[in-house]
Design an enzyme around this catalytic site. Structure first.
Site, short mmCIF file in Angstrom:
data_model
loop_
_atom_site.label_atom_id
_atom_site.label_comp_id
_atom_site.label_asym_id
_atom_site.label_seq_id
_atom_site.Cartn_x
_atom_site.Cartn_y
_atom_site.Cartn_z
N THR A 196 -21.30 -25.73 7.80
CA THR A 196 -20.70 -24.64 7.00
C THR A 196 -19.90 -25.17 5.82
O THR A 196 -19.78 -24.49 4.81
CB THR A 196 -19.81 -23.73 7.87
OG1 THR A 196 -18.67 -24.47 8.34
CG2 THR A 196 -20.57 -23.17 9.05
N LEU A 242 -18.48 -20.60 3.50
CA LEU A 242 -18.88 -19.32 4.11
C LEU A 242 -19.43 -19.59 5.51
O LEU A 242 -20.64 -19.61 5.73
CB LEU A 242 -19.92 -18.62 3.24
CG LEU A 242 -19.33 -17.84 2.08
CD1 LEU A 242 -20.41 -17.04 1.37
CD2 LEU A 242 -18.25 -16.89 2.57
N HIS A 243 -18.52 -19.77 6.46
CA HIS A 243 -18.91 -20.19 7.81
C HIS A 243 -19.87 -19.20 8.49
O HIS A 243 -20.98 -19.53 8.82
CB HIS A 243 -17.67 -20.34 8.69
CG HIS A 243 -16.61 -21.22 8.12
ND1 HIS A 243 -16.73 -22.59 8.09
CD2 HIS A 243 -15.41 -20.94 7.54
CE1 HIS A 243 -15.65 -23.12 7.54
NE2 HIS A 243 -14.84 -22.13 7.20
N ASP A 244 -19.37 -17.99 8.75
CA ASP A 244 -20.13 -17.06 9.60
C ASP A 244 -21.47 -16.62 9.02
O ASP A 244 -22.44 -16.44 9.78
CB ASP A 244 -19.27 -15.82 9.92
CG ASP A 244 -18.06 -16.18 10.76
OD1 ASP A 244 -18.07 -17.24 11.40
OD2 ASP A 244 -17.10 -15.39 10.77
#
Ligand SMILES: [Ca+2]
Length: 314
Positions: A196, A242-244
């Site tokens: 991520t 933008l991890h998720d």
């Protein structure tokens, strides 16, 4: 092509919001059966409300939203409000929800939906602490056999932690739930900070979202810009990871990510490394691999996909 049925378990949170929008924009590939909120980035009453606000923004008041667990299994809830400035989620540029929260408990929804499904058909997207999913697996272990894939944003491998030196936030909030989940025999894909942290916002990427000319693109750009300003002030960093949304991008374009099958264990004892994802990258323990762990991501491919898809929303 049949659409892949998914359940999104989430604690919105800004990057959760972007992930939900990306999923709702992928109407050809994904069928969002429901969104289940969990306590994490923010307390449950705010995460479930934010989940409804995101569905509202996407013009998808038909997506059922449930509230799951309001705290981790053993540890007290530690939110990210003070760390990430997610308290500003209250000021999120999101509309008021018109859809009401479903009365069924989120864990019961998870169990009921999975038990009604054929074996190995439901994909669960875990974008927050794993409390709800672990609870479902404990309450009804037979749900494990209905899950086609559990895709988790969480943990770290060669990267270090982001909430303690050793632990990533989602795992650290409820390490006991994470330990239950990784040992339950489900096909698991983990997208840790290693991947991520490659998908960083840049001014050009935010401009592209802003230029979409719909409601959702500029809203996402504004949310991410506000966050980036705070972050730069606090940490002096480059863009925002933008991890998720990586979880949803992985479902749509798995080749954007690369990794390997490994054994992942969760530290639940040590005060020093609580919540650490202990990854046996070199196979030195003899423990059987239990997850596919992604360590790289194609940032350009990710942002092209995100921008193109968000452009399909209102
Ligand atoms: Ca999240």
């Amino acid at each position: 092509m049949t659409r892949r049925p998914i359940i999104i378990d989430t604690d919105p949170g800004i990057d959760d919001a972007v992930a939900i929008l990306l999923a709702l924009a992928a109407t050809e590939e994904l069928e969002v059966l429901g969104v289940v909120a969990v306590a994490g980035n923010l307390p449950l009453r705010q995460t479930e409300r934010n989940a409804r606000r995101v569905c509202e923004l996407a013009g998808r008041g038909d997506v059922p939203v449930y509230a799951g667990c309001g705290r981790p299994m053993l540890r007290p809830l530690a939110t990210a409000e003070h760390i990430h400035g997610e308290a500003a989620a209250d000021r999120l540029l999101l509309p008021e929800p018109t859809v009401t929260l479903r009365t069924q408990h989120g864990v019961d929804f998870l169990i009921e939906t999975m038990l009604a499904a054929e074996p190995r058909t439901i994909t669960v997207c875990a974008l927050g602490p794993l409390t709800n999913i672990a609870m479902a697996l404990v309450q009804a272990p037979e749900t494990a056999g209905r899950i086609r894939e559990l895709v988790i944003m969480g943990g770290a491998c060669f990267e270090l932690g982001n909430v303690t030196p050793a632990a990533e936030f989602n795992i650290h909030v409820d390490p006991h739930a994470a330990a239950i989940v990784v040992d339950c025999g489900i096909p698991i894909t983990i997208i840790p900070l290693d991947a991520t942290h490659r998908v960083l916002t840049t001014p050009a990427r935010l401009d592209a979202l802003r230029a979409l000319g719909n409601r959702c693109g500029p809203t996402v750009a504004a949310l991410l810009s506000a966050f980036e300003k705070r972050r730069r002030r606090n940490f002096g960093s480059r863009g925002r990871a933008l991890h998720d949304p990586c979880v949803i991008a992985y479902l749509l374009r798995p080749r954007l990510f690369k990794g390997r099958e490994v054994n992942v264990a969760i530290e639940t004892q040590s005060p020093l490394t609580m919540g650490m994802t202990v990854v046996d990258w070199w196979g030195v323990t003899g423990r059987t691999p239990n997850a596919r762990l992604m360590t790289t991501a194609d940032a350009s491919g990710f942002y092209n996909l995100l921008t193109e898809r968000l452009g399909r929303l209102p």
